[in-house]
Write an enzyme that holds these catalytic residues in place. Structure first.
Site, mmCIF file in Angstrom:
data_model
loop_
_atom_site.group_PDB
_atom_site.id
_atom_site.type_symbol
_atom_site.label_atom_id
_atom_site.label_comp_id
_atom_site.label_asym_id
_atom_site.label_seq_id
_atom_site.Cartn_x
_atom_site.Cartn_y
_atom_site.Cartn_z
ATOM 1 N N LYS A 1 -53.083 37.215 -38.848
ATOM 2 C CA LYS A 1 -54.044 36.145 -38.563
ATOM 3 C C LYS A 1 -55.352 36.284 -38.228
ATOM 4 C CE LYS A 1 -54.525 31.631 -37.874
ATOM 5 N NZ LYS A 1 -54.313 31.113 -36.491
ATOM 6 N N ASN B 1 -63.647 32.116 -36.981
ATOM 7 C CA ASN B 1 -64.075 31.376 -35.572
ATOM 8 C C ASN B 1 -65.485 31.378 -34.893
ATOM 9 O OD1 ASN B 1 -61.145 31.012 -36.038
ATOM 10 N ND2 ASN B 1 -60.850 30.548 -33.912
ATOM 11 N N SER C 1 -60.966 26.175 -33.976
ATOM 12 C CA SER C 1 -60.614 25.855 -32.284
ATOM 13 C C SER C 1 -62.013 26.154 -31.501
ATOM 14 C CB SER C 1 -59.456 26.461 -32.049
ATOM 15 O OG SER C 1 -59.532 27.833 -32.374
HETATM 16 N N1 LIG Z 1 -56.601 24.221 -32.650
HETATM 17 C C1 LIG Z 1 -56.004 24.941 -33.602
HETATM 18 O O1 LIG Z 1 -56.349 24.293 -34.755
HETATM 19 C C2 LIG Z 1 -55.636 26.371 -33.671
HETATM 20 C C3 LIG Z 1 -55.410 26.994 -32.436
HETATM 21 N N2 LIG Z 1 -54.975 28.141 -32.305
HETATM 22 C C4 LIG Z 1 -54.645 28.882 -31.156
HETATM 23 O O2 LIG Z 1 -53.646 28.175 -30.351
HETATM 24 C C5 LIG Z 1 -54.204 28.365 -28.920
HETATM 25 C C6 LIG Z 1 -53.948 26.870 -28.532
HETATM 26 O O3 LIG Z 1 -55.310 26.531 -28.904
HETATM 27 P P1 LIG Z 1 -55.649 24.764 -28.990
HETATM 28 O O4 LIG Z 1 -54.206 23.946 -29.324
HETATM 29 O O5 LIG Z 1 -56.628 24.568 -30.015
HETATM 30 O O6 LIG Z 1 -56.092 24.478 -27.486
HETATM 31 P P2 LIG Z 1 -56.668 23.122 -27.023
HETATM 32 O O7 LIG Z 1 -58.034 23.513 -26.229
HETATM 33 O O8 LIG Z 1 -56.775 22.134 -27.780
HETATM 34 O O9 LIG Z 1 -55.819 22.670 -25.954
HETATM 35 C C7 LIG Z 1 -55.654 23.395 -24.456
HETATM 36 C C8 LIG Z 1 -55.223 22.361 -23.619
HETATM 37 O O10 LIG Z 1 -54.837 22.847 -22.322
HETATM 38 C C9 LIG Z 1 -55.434 22.194 -21.550
HETATM 39 N N3 LIG Z 1 -55.536 23.197 -20.152
HETATM 40 C C10 LIG Z 1 -56.025 24.318 -19.961
HETATM 41 N N4 LIG Z 1 -55.804 24.775 -18.787
HETATM 42 C C11 LIG Z 1 -55.057 23.933 -18.344
HETATM 43 C C12 LIG Z 1 -54.225 23.943 -16.747
HETATM 44 N N5 LIG Z 1 -54.456 24.763 -15.780
HETATM 45 N N6 LIG Z 1 -53.655 22.630 -16.579
HETATM 46 C C13 LIG Z 1 -53.464 21.783 -17.443
HETATM 47 N N7 LIG Z 1 -53.810 21.591 -18.704
HETATM 48 C C14 LIG Z 1 -54.732 22.802 -18.985
HETATM 49 C C15 LIG Z 1 -56.933 22.200 -21.688
HETATM 50 O O11 LIG Z 1 -57.572 21.169 -20.975
HETATM 51 P P3 LIG Z 1 -59.066 21.043 -21.160
HETATM 52 O O12 LIG Z 1 -59.511 20.393 -22.376
HETATM 53 O O13 LIG Z 1 -59.632 20.217 -19.872
HETATM 54 O O14 LIG Z 1 -59.672 22.371 -20.982
HETATM 55 C C16 LIG Z 1 -56.566 21.479 -23.396
HETATM 56 O O15 LIG Z 1 -56.050 20.108 -23.089
HETATM 57 C C17 LIG Z 1 -55.460 29.192 -28.686
HETATM 58 O O16 LIG Z 1 -55.082 30.546 -28.359
HETATM 59 C C18 LIG Z 1 -56.098 29.019 -30.230
HETATM 60 O O17 LIG Z 1 -56.844 29.930 -30.751
HETATM 61 C C19 LIG Z 1 -54.334 28.717 -33.456
HETATM 62 C C20 LIG Z 1 -54.252 28.051 -34.560
HETATM 63 C C21 LIG Z 1 -55.029 26.802 -34.921
HETATM 64 C C1 LIG Z 2 -59.106 28.417 -38.423
HETATM 65 C C2 LIG Z 2 -57.505 27.794 -37.858
HETATM 66 C C3 LIG Z 2 -57.403 26.588 -37.879
HETATM 67 C C4 LIG Z 2 -56.449 28.581 -38.976
HETATM 68 O O1 LIG Z 2 -55.215 28.201 -38.693
HETATM 69 C C5 LIG Z 2 -57.524 28.551 -36.587
HETATM 70 O O2 LIG Z 2 -56.729 29.438 -36.384
HETATM 71 C C6 LIG Z 2 -58.176 28.186 -35.492
HETATM 72 O O3 LIG Z 2 -59.018 26.926 -35.706
HETATM 73 O O4 LIG Z 2 -58.623 28.626 -34.380
#
Ligand SMILES: NC(=O)C1=CN([C@@H]2O[C@H](COP(=O)(O)OP(=O)(O)OC[C@H]3O[C@@H](n4cnc5c(N)ncnc54)[C@H](OP(=O)(O)O)[C@@H]3O)[C@@H](O)[C@H]2O)C=CC1
Ligand SMILES: CC(C)(CO)C(=O)C(=O)O
Length: 332
Positions: A211, A219, A280
């Site tokens: 990944k 990213n 992200s």
């Molecule tokens: N989004 C995607 O498409 C993808 C993401 N990933 C990975 O997955 C993981 C999660 O990413 P993603 O879902 O995008 O993250 P997000 O930023 O969308 O979500 C994280 C959430 O947690 C909240 N948060 C952070 N700290 C706290 C806390 N202490 N208490 C309560 N809430 C908190 C944030 O709030 P706030 O916004 O206020 O900081 C936010 O709402 C990462 O490692 C990312 O790289 C992997 C594949 C795809």
């Molecule tokens: C690019 C993508 C959506 C691939 O799953 C990802 O992992 C991210 O946005 O951090």
């Protein structure tokens, strides 16, 4: 084992996706830890998830709080936090644990627990202060509770309380020790039962590296250029950088014993299926939030140094994206 109480800690793009799916099933008692306007919206209107091919969103109501102390100990905790958001949340997560609670950590990049029970790198139990300052996660949660999770799923919080999936992807789960444990099967069954696409693996570290080939390249490039995945892919000069970074990821991964199931060419091909996604990291840049640099780029460079594998392109990207992050947080 019975899994009924499930807390999603960090109900953003991916955490929120999983929370909504789990809460759609009556058997699950789902709570979320969220904050700010997103929490307010979840409390007032519920959590809404629009899937890539769906006309109408799935709407669910869940117990939502920003204070994990108000929740009882859980059968399962799933974190949807960015790598740098985990250490400040360590205490909150630890308060939700009881005997046998496992913690699924959805993360891109090299996680804090990576070398726990690793038998192939020659660096078993190595810890990195830049991922886990002062070893708080290691001490308060403990790597034995972790189930690694690699997400092939694009998602975004498009407005408070509303999540959109860019394509219907999948999640890969694995024990750090590589066992197909009863816990792993039970957790996979609960998530599959909620309609998520789940696979399990005996080699989560190799999945993390496969990944990372995409995330270490796309990213930071997307953040530096503000380009969607499709725009990066349409630009041969950017794709030349992507392919150089992918080769560096492979070389460092090989040096710590990862087993790459696919070539750089096939990994590039796989990335094309994601479509016009905002990564992200680009989402965080636009939101003025801290960028998830260390697990995706910093650790690649650090592990390159540890194993004497040169990573010149990633080092350049690391310097650029680190400065971008500083400026972005200053509001420039
Ligand atoms: N989004 C995607 O498409 C993808 C993401 N990933 C990975 O997955 C993981 C999660 O990413 P993603 O879902 O995008 O993250 P997000 O930023 O969308 O979500 C994280 C959430 O947690 C909240 N948060 C952070 N700290 C706290 C806390 N202490 N208490 C309560 N809430 C908190 C944030 O709030 P706030 O916004 O206020 O900081 C936010 O709402 C990462 O490692 C990312 O790289 C992997 C594949 C795809
Ligand atoms: C690019 C993508 C959506 C691939 O799953 C990802 O992992 C991210 O946005 O951090």
């Amino acid at each position: 084992m019975s899994i009924k109480t499930i807390c999603i800690y960090g109900a953003g793009a991916l955490g929120g996706t999983i929370a909504a799916k789990l809460a759609g099933r009556e058997d699950n008692d789902v709570s979320v830890v969220a904050r700010g306007a997103h929490l307010d919206a979840i409390r007032s209107h519920g959590l809404s998830l629009r899937e890539a091919d769906a006309e109408t969103p799935l709407k669910v109501h869940v117990t939502a709080t920003d204070d994990p102390k108000t929740l009882p100990p859980q059968d399962l905790v799933i974190t949807g936090l960015k790598g740098h958001q985990l250490p400040p949340a360590a205490e909150g997560i630890a308060g939700l644990l009881k005997q046998g609670t496992r913690v699924v950590m959805i993360l891109n990049g090299i996680p804090w627990w990576y070398f726990h029970r690793d038998t192939r790198s020659g660096h078993a139990e190595l810890q990195f202060d830049e991922l886990d300052p002062g070893g708080r996660l290691w001490r308060l949660i403990g790597p034995d509770r972790v189930i690694g999770c690699v997400a092939y799923q694009g998602a975004e919080v498009v407005s408070p309380g509303e999540i959109r999936l860019s394509h219907n992807g999948r999640f890969v789960l694995g024990e750090p020790c590589g066992e197909m444990s009863a816990y792993l099967s039970a957790i996979a069954a609960v998530l599959t039962g909620a309609g998520l696409s789940i696979t399990t693996t005996t080699d989560i570290r190799s999945e993390i590296w496969s990944k990372l080939m995409g995330n270490a390249a796309f990213n930071p490039i997307s953040a530096l250029t503000r380009a969607l995945m499709t725009d990066i892919m349409a630009d041969p000069a950017l794709m030349d950088i992507v392919s150089k970074v992918m080769k560096e990821v492979r070389a460092v991964g090989d040096a710590v014993g990862a087993d790459f199931a696919m070539s750089v060419e096939r990994r590039l091909e796989q990335s094309r299926h994601i479509g016009g996604v905002r990564t992200s990291m680009l989402q965080d840049l636009i939101g003025g939030k801290a960028l998830e640099i260390t697990p995706l780029v910093g650790m690649l460079v650090a592990l390159g140094r540890l194993t004497a594998v040169p990573t010149p392109v990633s080092e350049t990207i690391l310097a650029l994206v680190t400065q971008l992050d500083r400026e972005n947080r200053r509001g420039n």
